[in-house]
Design an enzyme around this catalytic site. Structure first.
Site, PDB file in Angstrom:
ATOM      1  N   CYS A  85       0.831  -1.211   0.000  1.00  0.00           N
ATOM      2  CA  CYS A  85       0.000   0.000   0.000  1.00  0.00           C
ATOM      3  C   CYS A  85       0.864   1.258   0.000  1.00  0.00           C
ATOM      4  O   CYS A  85       1.423   1.631   1.031  1.00  0.00           O
ATOM      5  CB  CYS A  85      -0.912  -0.017   1.224  1.00  0.00           C
ATOM      6  SG  CYS A  85      -1.954   1.442   1.348  1.00  0.00           S
TER       7      CYS A  85
ATOM      8  N   CYS B 174      -0.461   4.014   2.242  1.00  0.00           N
ATOM      9  CA  CYS B 174      -0.217   3.815   3.688  1.00  0.00           C
ATOM     10  C   CYS B 174       1.241   4.086   4.054  1.00  0.00           C
ATOM     11  O   CYS B 174       1.517   4.679   5.091  1.00  0.00           O
ATOM     12  CB  CYS B 174      -0.527   2.374   4.099  1.00  0.00           C
ATOM     13  SG  CYS B 174      -2.023   1.706   3.427  1.00  0.00           S
ATOM     14  N   ASP B 175       2.160   3.607   3.231  1.00  0.00           N
ATOM     15  CA  ASP B 175       3.556   3.547   3.658  1.00  0.00           C
ATOM     16  C   ASP B 175       4.520   4.448   2.869  1.00  0.00           C
ATOM     17  O   ASP B 175       5.699   4.530   3.216  1.00  0.00           O
ATOM     18  CB  ASP B 175       4.059   2.089   3.556  1.00  0.00           C
ATOM     19  CG  ASP B 175       3.277   1.168   4.480  1.00  0.00           C
ATOM     20  OD1 ASP B 175       2.843   1.649   5.543  1.00  0.00           O
ATOM     21  OD2 ASP B 175       3.089  -0.007   4.136  1.00  0.00           O
TER      22      ASP B 175
END
Ligand code: NAP
Length: 321
Positions: free
Chosen positions: A148, A151-152
């Site tokens: 992701c 997300c990261d």
């Protein structure tokens, strides 16, 4: 970061709860189904699963959902779906289904925190990112390996990353990662992308994006975090070591259908089989969104399937009265 929910934190175990429409999963399909079932005054309950809003909520920006010409964040869209469904009486419960029993009616669903007797069920459990299943992948997940970008990506500021895959997700997430990384190298197993022309065009204009064609990852190495990947050219069999700080893997999805194996008809890839009325092989049980769609996988198509499933559930309930 992905929003994690403590299983059953909003409910205590008690008597089974009767519900006309139980919706398992809270992505666009589940929340659209909730809106339609709520507007039919069926007081649906939505079990969110681990991520409210499903996979779409992890998308940085959604530009192809009509009505939002400037695009909007995936989490924001999920929240709007939820608020709209709740406005008409849907109840959204932060819990996850762990067992289903279709052997008698009403159908029974156990969650971490409760039990339900449901007249109809709409399954919208979505899908999860597929793994490469190579050495180092599991070991370095969260230490450089990610599924992701939204997300990261932030953790890779001024670093170099590898993106694996050649579809829309790989290119879209690769583009997103250029906000942080100094260099994004897309490693694809063939010599042409599967991604849509508009994304390919955007990527070709971005100087931070590079490609390594006809190549697969053999393993992922590092110490505390990822430092290298081993690459193999599928045409020449040449093996090389490639320095990188991160590996983002976007090679498709696996449907979340473990709960329904041997209970409902699945296709050879594990997706729930539905007809054009979203009916599964069990009367009164419907499926919508990616769990039953390996082809379109769009917010709008999932939401459309969810609405259709709820309309069909409403008609089915009328026949029972
Ligand atoms: P996808 O279209 O299935 O693409 C998966 C990619 O991973 C393919 O390029 C495939 O290679 C590669 N791959 C599969 N298994 C592999 C393996 N074991 N090792 C190396 N590479 C492997 O998946 P996706 O990109 O997640 O997209 C899924 C669906 O969502 C698509 O319908 C897509 O259009 C849609 N989507 C749309 C948007 C958007 O509209 N903005 C954004 C994201 C996703 P091959 O090409 O060789 O098969």
């Amino acid at each position: 970061m992905e929003m994690s929910i403590n299983p059953g934190d909003s409910q205590k175990k008690s008597e089974p709860k009767d519900v006309k429409v139980l919706i398992i999963g809270s992505g666009p399909a589940g929340l659209a189904a909730a809106l339609y079932a709520a507007r039919a005054d069926l007081k649906p309950i939505v079990l969110t699963g681990m991520t409210l809003g499903g996979q779409a909520s992890l998308t940085h920006i959604i530009e192809n959902y009509p009505g939002f010409p400037e695009g909007l964040g995936g989490a924001e869209l999920g929240e709007l779906f939820k608020v709209q469904a709740e406005r008409f009486g849907a109840e959204v419960v932060f819990d996850t289904a762990i067992e289903v029993d279709f052997s008698s009616k009403p159908y029974k669903v156990k969650t971490y925190g409760a039990e339900y007797n449901a007249d109809t069920i709409i399954i919208s459990t979505g899908a999860n990112p597929r793994h490469l299943e190579i050495p180092g992948e599991e070991e370095f997940t969260g230490k450089g390996v990610s599924y992701c970008g939204t997300c990261d990506g932030f953790f890779f500021k001024d670093k170099e990353v590898v993106v694996v895959g050649g579809g829309d997700s790989a290119v879209e997430e690769g583009l997103f990662l250029t906000r942080f990384a100094t260099k994004v190298t897309v490693v694809h197993r063939r010599d042409e992308l599967r991604a849509s022309p508009i994304l390919q065009k955007r990527a070709s204009k971005n100087p931070k994006i590079n490609y390594i064609w006809d190549t697969v990852l053999e393993d992922i190495q590092g110490e505390d975090a990822v430092t290298n990947v081993s690459l193999k050219n599928r045409k020449t069999d040449e093996e090389t070591s490639f320095k990188t700080d991160g590996v983002f893997i976007f090679i498709g999805h696996t449907p979340n259908t473990e709960l329904f194996t041997d209970k409902l008809d699945l296709d050879e890839s594990g997706y729930l089989i539905v007809n054009n009325r979203m009916e599964t092989s069990m009367p009164g049980v419907y499926a919508a969104g990616e769990v039953a769609d390996s082809h379109f996988r769009q917010v709008i198509t999932s939401a459309g399937m969810g609405a259709a499933a709820a309309i069909q559930a409403t008609r089915y309930l009328e026949t029972l009265e």
